[in-house]
Design a protein around this motif. Structure first.
Motif, PDB file in Angstrom:
ATOM      1  N   MET A 130     -29.457  12.327 -30.725  1.00 22.10           N
ATOM      2  CA  MET A 130     -29.608  10.927 -30.340  1.00 22.10           C
ATOM      3  C   MET A 130     -29.710  10.824 -28.829  1.00 22.10           C
ATOM      4  SD  MET A 130     -27.034   7.747 -31.121  1.00 22.10           S
ATOM      5  CE  MET A 130     -27.200   7.999 -32.895  1.00 22.10           C
ATOM      6  N   GLU A 131     -30.754  10.134 -28.336  1.00 18.06           N
ATOM      7  CA  GLU A 131     -30.924   9.968 -26.902  1.00 18.06           C
ATOM      8  C   GLU A 131     -30.012   8.859 -26.407  1.00 18.06           C
ATOM      9  OE1 GLU A 131     -34.924   9.802 -25.420  1.00 18.06           O
ATOM     10  OE2 GLU A 131     -35.688  10.713 -27.248  1.00 18.06           O
ATOM     11  N   THR A 132     -29.152   9.200 -25.438  1.00 21.69           N
ATOM     12  CA  THR A 132     -28.141   8.230 -25.001  1.00 21.69           C
ATOM     13  C   THR A 132     -28.663   7.244 -23.975  1.00 21.69           C
ATOM     14  OG1 THR A 132     -27.343   9.764 -23.306  1.00 21.69           O
ATOM     15  CG2 THR A 132     -26.267   9.840 -25.462  1.00 21.69           C
ATOM     16  N   ALA A 133     -29.699   7.606 -23.205  1.00 21.54           N
ATOM     17  CA  ALA A 133     -30.191   6.694 -22.160  1.00 21.54           C
ATOM     18  C   ALA A 133     -30.716   5.384 -22.742  1.00 21.54           C
ATOM     19  CB  ALA A 133     -31.255   7.392 -21.314  1.00 21.54           C
ATOM     20  N   PRO A 134     -31.675   5.420 -23.695  1.00 22.23           N
ATOM     21  CA  PRO A 134     -32.125   4.155 -24.277  1.00 22.23           C
ATOM     22  C   PRO A 134     -31.053   3.478 -25.105  1.00 22.23           C
ATOM     23  CG  PRO A 134     -33.142   6.019 -25.406  1.00 22.23           C
ATOM     24  CD  PRO A 134     -32.440   6.560 -24.210  1.00 22.23           C
ATOM     25  N   LEU A 135     -30.121   4.266 -25.625  1.00 23.09           N
ATOM     26  CA  LEU A 135     -29.051   3.700 -26.435  1.00 23.09           C
ATOM     27  C   LEU A 135     -28.106   2.870 -25.586  1.00 23.09           C
ATOM     28  CD1 LEU A 135     -27.877   3.697 -29.330  1.00 23.09           C
ATOM     29  CD2 LEU A 135     -26.434   5.593 -28.639  1.00 23.09           C
ATOM     30  N   SER A 136     -27.855   3.300 -24.355  1.00 22.40           N
ATOM     31  CA  SER A 136     -26.903   2.590 -23.496  1.00 22.40           C
ATOM     32  C   SER A 136     -27.486   1.316 -22.898  1.00 22.40           C
ATOM     33  CB  SER A 136     -26.416   3.511 -22.377  1.00 22.40           C
ATOM     34  OG  SER A 136     -27.495   3.883 -21.544  1.00 22.40           O
ATOM     35  N   SER A 137     -28.803   1.201 -22.884  1.00 26.26           N
ATOM     36  CA  SER A 137     -29.441  -0.005 -22.350  1.00 26.26           C
ATOM     37  C   SER A 137     -30.746  -0.255 -23.100  1.00 26.26           C
ATOM     38  CB  SER A 137     -29.707   0.166 -20.851  1.00 26.26           C
ATOM     39  OG  SER A 137     -30.198  -1.030 -20.303  1.00 26.26           O
ATOM     40  N   PRO A 138     -30.671  -0.663 -24.374  1.00 28.08           N
ATOM     41  CA  PRO A 138     -31.875  -0.783 -25.202  1.00 28.08           C
ATOM     42  C   PRO A 138     -32.739  -1.973 -24.785  1.00 28.08           C
ATOM     43  CG  PRO A 138     -29.978  -1.657 -26.381  1.00 28.08           C
ATOM     44  CD  PRO A 138     -29.456  -1.042 -25.113  1.00 28.08           C
ATOM     45  N   PRO A 139     -34.065  -1.829 -24.853  1.00 32.45           N
ATOM     46  CA  PRO A 139     -34.961  -2.937 -24.488  1.00 32.45           C
ATOM     47  C   PRO A 139     -35.048  -3.996 -25.585  1.00 32.45           C
ATOM     48  CG  PRO A 139     -36.233  -1.033 -25.196  1.00 32.45           C
ATOM     49  CD  PRO A 139     -34.795  -0.591 -25.169  1.00 32.45           C
ATOM     50  N   LYS A 140     -34.620  -3.666 -26.789  1.00 33.96           N
ATOM     51  CA  LYS A 140     -34.640  -4.615 -27.908  1.00 33.96           C
ATOM     52  C   LYS A 140     -33.439  -4.325 -28.808  1.00 33.96           C
ATOM     53  CE  LYS A 140     -37.545  -1.719 -30.880  1.00 33.96           C
ATOM     54  NZ  LYS A 140     -38.738  -1.679 -31.746  1.00 33.96           N
ATOM     55  N   VAL A 141     -33.191  -5.176 -29.786  1.00 35.87           N
ATOM     56  CA  VAL A 141     -32.087  -4.946 -30.708  1.00 35.87           C
ATOM     57  C   VAL A 141     -32.310  -3.612 -31.413  1.00 35.87           C
ATOM     58  CG1 VAL A 141     -30.879  -5.761 -32.760  1.00 35.87           C
ATOM     59  CG2 VAL A 141     -31.676  -7.395 -31.067  1.00 35.87           C
ATOM     60  N   GLN A 142     -31.255  -2.820 -31.491  1.00 35.97           N
ATOM     61  CA  GLN A 142     -31.365  -1.479 -32.040  1.00 35.97           C
ATOM     62  C   GLN A 142     -30.294  -1.259 -33.102  1.00 35.97           C
ATOM     63  OE1 GLN A 142     -32.145   1.343 -28.971  1.00 35.97           O
ATOM     64  NE2 GLN A 142     -31.430   3.096 -30.158  1.00 35.97           N
ATOM     65  N   TYR A 143     -30.702  -0.763 -34.252  1.00 35.99           N
ATOM     66  CA  TYR A 143     -29.769  -0.432 -35.332  1.00 35.99           C
ATOM     67  C   TYR A 143     -29.586   1.075 -35.366  1.00 35.99           C
ATOM     68  CZ  TYR A 143     -27.899   0.442 -39.981  1.00 35.99           C
ATOM     69  OH  TYR A 143     -27.109   0.888 -41.028  1.00 35.99           O
ATOM     70  N   GLU A 144     -28.331   1.526 -35.488  1.00 35.48           N
ATOM     71  CA  GLU A 144     -28.031   2.955 -35.532  1.00 35.48           C
ATOM     72  C   GLU A 144     -26.935   3.231 -36.555  1.00 35.48           C
ATOM     73  OE1 GLU A 144     -29.389   5.468 -33.868  1.00 35.48           O
ATOM     74  OE2 GLU A 144     -30.628   4.347 -32.420  1.00 35.48           O
ATOM     75  N   GLU A 145     -26.998   4.408 -37.168  1.00 34.56           N
ATOM     76  CA  GLU A 145     -25.906   4.951 -37.965  1.00 34.56           C
ATOM     77  C   GLU A 145     -25.528   6.270 -37.312  1.00 34.56           C
ATOM     78  OE1 GLU A 145     -27.005   5.207 -42.067  1.00 34.56           O
ATOM     79  OE2 GLU A 145     -27.516   3.071 -42.200  1.00 34.56           O
ATOM     80  N   SER A 146     -24.232   6.497 -37.070  1.00 36.41           N
ATOM     81  CA  SER A 146     -23.838   7.632 -36.236  1.00 36.41           C
ATOM     82  C   SER A 146     -22.397   8.035 -36.495  1.00 36.41           C
ATOM     83  CB  SER A 146     -24.010   7.248 -34.759  1.00 36.41           C
ATOM     84  OG  SER A 146     -23.519   8.244 -33.888  1.00 36.41           O
ATOM     85  N   ASN A 147     -22.064   9.273 -36.062  1.00 36.62           N
ATOM     86  CA  ASN A 147     -20.656   9.695 -36.007  1.00 36.62           C
ATOM     87  C   ASN A 147     -20.117   9.596 -34.574  1.00 36.62           C
ATOM     88  OD1 ASN A 147     -21.909  11.822 -34.712  1.00 36.62           O
ATOM     89  ND2 ASN A 147     -21.205  13.406 -36.137  1.00 36.62           N
ATOM     90  N   LEU A 148     -20.955   9.061 -33.662  1.00 33.90           N
ATOM     91  CA  LEU A 148     -20.604   8.849 -32.251  1.00 33.90           C
ATOM     92  C   LEU A 148     -20.226  10.136 -31.526  1.00 33.90           C
ATOM     93  CD1 LEU A 148     -18.511   5.523 -32.394  1.00 33.90           C
ATOM     94  CD2 LEU A 148     -20.978   5.817 -32.099  1.00 33.90           C
ATOM     95  N   SER A 149     -20.641  11.270 -32.033  1.00 36.04           N
ATOM     96  CA  SER A 149     -20.281  12.547 -31.400  1.00 36.04           C
ATOM     97  C   SER A 149     -20.835  12.661 -29.978  1.00 36.04           C
ATOM     98  CB  SER A 149     -20.773  13.722 -32.248  1.00 36.04           C
ATOM     99  OG  SER A 149     -22.178  13.674 -32.423  1.00 36.04           O
ATOM    100  N   PHE A 150     -21.898  11.917 -29.662  1.00 31.61           N
ATOM    101  CA  PHE A 150     -22.455  11.956 -28.309  1.00 31.61           C
ATOM    102  C   PHE A 150     -21.502  11.339 -27.286  1.00 31.61           C
ATOM    103  CE2 PHE A 150     -23.745   7.961 -30.172  1.00 31.61           C
ATOM    104  CZ  PHE A 150     -23.644   7.032 -29.140  1.00 31.61           C
ATOM    105  N   LEU A 151     -20.449  10.660 -27.771  1.00 30.26           N
ATOM    106  CA  LEU A 151     -19.459  10.069 -26.874  1.00 30.26           C
ATOM    107  C   LEU A 151     -18.221  10.945 -26.706  1.00 30.26           C
ATOM    108  CD1 LEU A 151     -19.529   6.320 -28.006  1.00 30.26           C
ATOM    109  CD2 LEU A 151     -20.454   7.277 -25.892  1.00 30.26           C
ATOM    110  N   LEU A 152     -18.213  12.130 -27.276  1.00 30.39           N
ATOM    111  CA  LEU A 152     -17.048  13.005 -27.185  1.00 30.39           C
ATOM    112  C   LEU A 152     -16.927  13.679 -25.818  1.00 30.39           C
ATOM    113  CD1 LEU A 152     -16.954  14.704 -30.706  1.00 30.39           C
ATOM    114  CD2 LEU A 152     -15.059  13.471 -29.649  1.00 30.39           C
ATOM    115  N   ALA A 153     -18.051  14.087 -25.245  1.00 28.76           N
ATOM    116  CA  ALA A 153     -18.008  14.889 -24.020  1.00 28.76           C
ATOM    117  C   ALA A 153     -17.561  14.086 -22.807  1.00 28.76           C
ATOM    118  CB  ALA A 153     -19.375  15.513 -23.762  1.00 28.76           C
TER     119      ALA A 153
END
Length: 292
Positions: free
Chosen positions: A1-24
């Protein structure tokens, strides 16, 4: 999962995740976030505050939140919608700010504690609708759909807030309510305001009474402890931006110079800002004993 567009999306974004990209490391979200936990358990930190997510819990953050996943069970899963900041402003302009203030102070809601799981079923239906509307390529009607969806969802959420607020007001002591407001204030101001007196003045209480409030909420923890924890998280987020020098980060966070920032950061993390930047922790998810 790319975190850059996720942290500031240009439009409404739906995601399903285990949020592992937030562990580090913590990540700054320049957008609104609505998260529901559909499986497992996890501990999500916003700096000075931690939230225990489990099935039937919902977490809503406004623009400008820092998030880091501290730990999670192996089966931890969430559904989430991310809303661009501009959309939040448009959707909120005609709504009572009292409700927004309430949700900022109480961002976590456990649908399982309401005595009925109908609200949990309903919030999943909103997620289903968000998935249907916003998982497709943009069209000529996307912007209007986004605005209509968010305004309608806010109205649905706010329709239950007055009753919820009454029950919260009855069950929380004055100290507990002030503690929640203090947490909200440090999320907004900790990067620039490091002194306890600033927050005590905002709450119209003395620094001594604020110390009593935090001590009763978390045994042995002072207001300065909370401020420093939030400030440390803010610094980590900025250190993750390679375009910012240590001196620039020091200026952003109102330190006299980079040496002051370095001493503060090493005191609270055990490593220097330079070492933090050179270290790339592995985001390995495991099941903590408390969740087994």
């Amino acid at each position: 999962m790319e975190t850059a567009p996720l942290s500031s999306p240009p439009k409404v974004q739906y995601e399903e995740s285990n949020l592992s990209f937030l562990l580090a490391s913590p990540l700054y979200f320049d957008c609104g976030i609505q998260i529901i936990c559909v499986w497992g358990e996890g501990i999500l930190s916003t700096g000075a505050q931690q939230f225990h997510l489990h099935e039937t819990t919902e977490l809503i953050f406004w623009r400008g939140s820092i998030m880091q996943l501290i730990e999670a069970s192996a089966d931890f899963r969430v559904r989430m919608l991310l809303y661009p900041s501009r959309l939040f402003l448009q959707a909120a302009v005609s709504l009572d700010t009292t409700y927004f203030d309430y949700m900022k102070e109480f961002p976590l809601f456990d649908h399982g504690k309401t005595g009925s799981l109908q609200s949990w079923k309903n919030v999943n239906l909103w997620m289903d609708m968000g998935q249907m509307l916003f998982s497709q390529p943009s069209s000529a009607f996307t912007e209007q759909l986004e605005l209509n969806f968010l305004q309608s969802m806010f109205l649905w959420i706010f329709s239950s807030i007055p009753e919820t607020y009454v029950s919260v007001a009855r069950s929380y002591t004055r100290k507990q309510l002030l503690f929640h407001r203090f947490m909200h204030l440090i999320h907004e101001h900790a990067a620039q305001e490091h002194q306890v007196a600033f927050y005590a003045e905002k709450l119209c209480i003395t620094p001594r009474y604020l110390n009593e409030i935090t001590a009763s909420a978390v045994n042995g923890k002072t207001p300065k402890d909370f401020i420093d924890e939030q400030l440390t998280a803010e610094i980590k987020v900025q250190l993750n931006n390679p375009d910012l020098s240590i001196a620039e980060i020091a200026a952003n966070c109102q330190f006299p110079d980079s040496s002051y920032l370095s001493r503060f950061f090493k005191k609270h993390t055990g490593i220097s800002p330079k070492e933090f930047r050179g270290k790339r922790p592995q985001a390995v998810q495991k099941t903590p004993k408390r969740f087994e």
